[in-house]
Every structure is written in C-alpha cells, then in structure tokens.
Scaffold this active site. Sequence first.
Site, mmCIF file in Angstrom:
data_model
loop_
_atom_site.group_PDB
_atom_site.id
_atom_site.type_symbol
_atom_site.label_atom_id
_atom_site.label_comp_id
_atom_site.label_asym_id
_atom_site.label_seq_id
_atom_site.Cartn_x
_atom_site.Cartn_y
_atom_site.Cartn_z
ATOM 1 N N ILE A 149 -20.392 3.120 12.866
ATOM 2 C CA ILE A 149 -20.610 4.077 13.960
ATOM 3 C C ILE A 149 -19.347 4.195 14.813
ATOM 4 O O ILE A 149 -18.939 5.304 15.192
ATOM 5 C CB ILE A 149 -21.853 3.679 14.792
ATOM 6 C CG1 ILE A 149 -23.111 3.740 13.904
ATOM 7 C CG2 ILE A 149 -22.021 4.603 16.006
ATOM 8 C CD1 ILE A 149 -24.384 3.208 14.530
ATOM 9 N N ALA B 110 -25.472 1.463 21.853
ATOM 10 C CA ALA B 110 -25.722 0.287 21.008
ATOM 11 C C ALA B 110 -26.980 -0.461 21.479
ATOM 12 O O ALA B 110 -28.077 -0.189 20.986
ATOM 13 C CB ALA B 110 -24.491 -0.602 20.987
ATOM 14 N N ARG B 111 -26.827 -1.355 22.440
ATOM 15 C CA ARG B 111 -27.976 -2.069 23.000
ATOM 16 C C ARG B 111 -27.722 -2.329 24.485
ATOM 17 O O ARG B 111 -26.597 -2.647 24.890
ATOM 18 C CB ARG B 111 -28.192 -3.418 22.294
ATOM 19 C CG ARG B 111 -28.769 -3.322 20.902
ATOM 20 C CD ARG B 111 -30.219 -2.804 20.885
ATOM 21 N NE ARG B 111 -30.775 -2.741 19.549
ATOM 22 C CZ ARG B 111 -30.753 -1.670 18.747
ATOM 23 N NH1 ARG B 111 -30.199 -0.546 19.153
ATOM 24 N NH2 ARG B 111 -31.306 -1.714 17.550
ATOM 25 N N GLU C 267 -35.515 -1.909 28.326
ATOM 26 C CA GLU C 267 -36.150 -0.638 27.938
ATOM 27 C C GLU C 267 -37.464 -0.892 27.191
ATOM 28 O O GLU C 267 -37.588 -1.933 26.550
ATOM 29 C CB GLU C 267 -35.187 0.170 27.049
ATOM 30 C CG GLU C 267 -34.860 -0.503 25.722
ATOM 31 C CD GLU C 267 -33.922 0.335 24.850
ATOM 32 O OE1 GLU C 267 -32.900 0.839 25.335
ATOM 33 O OE2 GLU C 267 -34.243 0.454 23.658
ATOM 34 N N HIS D 178 -32.982 6.138 24.265
ATOM 35 C CA HIS D 178 -32.745 5.474 22.968
ATOM 36 C C HIS D 178 -33.011 6.451 21.819
ATOM 37 O O HIS D 178 -33.932 6.251 21.010
ATOM 38 C CB HIS D 178 -33.609 4.220 22.846
ATOM 39 C CG HIS D 178 -33.082 3.262 21.802
ATOM 40 N ND1 HIS D 178 -33.234 1.894 21.896
ATOM 41 C CD2 HIS D 178 -32.401 3.458 20.645
ATOM 42 C CE1 HIS D 178 -32.674 1.311 20.839
ATOM 43 N NE2 HIS D 178 -32.159 2.255 20.063
ATOM 44 N N GLY E 126 -30.419 7.708 19.648
ATOM 45 C CA GLY E 126 -29.223 7.832 18.805
ATOM 46 C C GLY E 126 -29.512 8.383 17.417
ATOM 47 O O GLY E 126 -28.787 9.241 16.920
HETATM 48 C C1 DGY Z 1 -30.973 1.398 15.466
HETATM 49 O O1 DGY Z 1 -31.074 1.909 14.357
HETATM 50 O O2 DGY Z 1 -30.649 0.234 15.647
HETATM 51 C C2 DGY Z 1 -31.329 2.262 16.617
HETATM 52 O O3 DGY Z 1 -30.741 1.843 17.777
HETATM 53 C C3 DGY Z 1 -32.840 2.306 16.763
HETATM 54 O O4 DGY Z 1 -33.300 1.079 17.194
#
Ligand code: DGY
Length: 337
Positions: free
Chosen positions: A179, A256-257, A286, A304, A306
């Site tokens: 990514i 990301a997180r 979250e 969230h 993405g």
């Molecule tokens: C992932 O694919 O990790 C996305 O963030 C969905 O959790």
Amino acid sequence: MPNVQFPNLYDNRKSDETMSQKPRIVITRRMTHAVMERARREFDAFIPDDDRMDGEAVLAKLEELNAEGLFFTSGTKLDAKTIARLPNSMRIAATCSVGYDHIDLAAAKARGLVVTNTPDVLTNATADLAFMLILCASRRAFEYERTMRQGWGRYYGMSEMLGIDVSNKTLGIIGMGRIGKAVARRARGFDMKVLYHNRKQATEAGEATYVANLHDMLKQADVVSLNLPAAPGGAPILDRAALVAMKPGAVVVNTARGSLIDEAALYEGLTNGRLYAAGLDVMAGEPNFDKRFAALNNVFLTPHMGSATVEARTAMGGKCLDNLAAVLSGGAPIDPV
Ligand code: DGY
C-alpha cells in the site's frame, strides 16, 4: 434531505441445500452478490441477514453448524480466549482484511488453526483513499462541503478559506509495503518528492528515498502517510516525540490502524497550531472514537473505509473463499499469515 439509495449489493437468500457434503463455513458479514453466490454454490455457508453478529453469536453459530471454516472481518476479535472456545471441527479462519491485529496468531498456531488474509486485492482502493485524505485534509474539504450543505450564499474573498498545495511537496510514507508503494506511485502524479521510513530498505520503491531514522524523515515531510501493519497491543509509531519532531504545518494521514498514533498528542498538535490538518480513516477505539476529533475543522474523517469499493470487497471475499476451499479440501492455504 432525500436519502438516495445505492444499488443493493447484498443477497441474503438462504440456500435450499440443507444436508450437503460441502465444507461448512460461517460468514460473519454480508458480502457483495458475487461473493455470496459463490459461497452458496461451493460451501454449506451460513450468511447472516444483517451486519451485527458479535463474538458470542459467531461462536454459537460455529458450534451449531459444526463449522470447519470461518470467514470474518476485523470487527470480530479472535483473541486467545475466543480461539480456546472454537469447536473442534474448526480448521481455518479466513479474515477478509489485509490486517490481522485482531487475531492472536500464537494462540491460533498452538490450536492448529490456519489463519489467512487478503493481501494485494485492496492495495489500490486503500491507496486511493489515502490520497483522498491527503487532498481533503490539505484542501479543507470538510469545511467546503459543510459550507455548500449549509446553503453557501456569498463568494469567499481571495484570502479566505485557503488550503495548502499538495503538488511539489514532500510526502513521508511510514511503511513501504504494497500500500505504501501504491501511495508513492500516486504521489508522483502530483510531482511530490517521496521519502519513506521502513524497518529496512524496500525493493521496488521507485524514486522514493529511504530514510532510516523516522524523526529525520518527519522533520522533512509536509505530508505523512501511515501505511504499516499494527501489532496487537503495540506502542504507537507516531508517539508524542515523533509528532513533536514533525515539520511545523504538516498534514498527517492514517489509513492503517488507529493504534499507530498517540491520539492525545495528535489532538494537541492539531489544536495548538503545530500541525496543519489530519485525514483519518482509522481511530483508536473505533468504532467508538474520541469525538473531540469530530469537532475540529482541520480533520477530515472517514469510518475505516480503505477497502470499501465493490471491486476490492468482491476480490477480498473471493480470496477468503479461495483460502477456505484450498484448506478444507486438504490443500495448503494460499495466503497464510
Ligand atoms: C484491512 O484490510 O486490514 C482493512 O483495514 C480492513 O480491516
């Protein structure tokens, strides 16, 4: 305001095959038509009618069906306690995500449970969203949108409501995996200089420059994008010291997180004028995030999303089914983690 309906992508028809010899799986969330149809064709699949199954309901359904496989998302935590309660029939847990910080891998390994994820197929969708956040945060998209929905009514002056350029600026990417590289490719279209920080120098990083010391990169970057995996319970990489090391007026983007950022320090940076803006798709805690961020004009927020395109979600579901089919027919997993 009229609520425009998007086409229905879900199909919750129940399978009429009850006692089949197909592998028995539980799917925890509704998916797109293509994924559901294939799941019904190839598996004895339980598919819920809504998206609300919690951990207890998942365990109960696995037990009830004597299921061999689980198709789940990051909304279901597979911690050590949950793994210990899985029925003996369970052989594979296929997460419909690239991230796997919601799974205790050591407990899964000890239990002999195969874990798979969905790399590659959500790379472009997630990189697109990262770039959307970069542009929206830099160009004050939240305020412009709000102005229009409130009725607009007067032209802004030539020095009012100005954003900042993205073009020709320096982007710092933390985490140069699939990514991160896709975000770097998009940045080149905006004539950005790209730096990256990674545990080690990446191959095929194009023209991006490796910076071994994170703070050295943060001092130079106008925009910082987080594109690395998070370890369960790990410390934030953008901690207070890192946020303070950032170039004044920088923009922070996270797809990301949430756990990768010290949110208290980020909030301070966004409110004391040190940081220009943030674009956040993921938040600590979250879906019940720190609501103070929602009150800030210089934050652009998404829930969230993405990988939330029809194409990516269909391909992710396909990968989960490929892995379940491979393992439940006695083969090796395609995307083991
Ligand atoms: C992932 O694919 O990790 C996305 O963030 C969905 O959790």
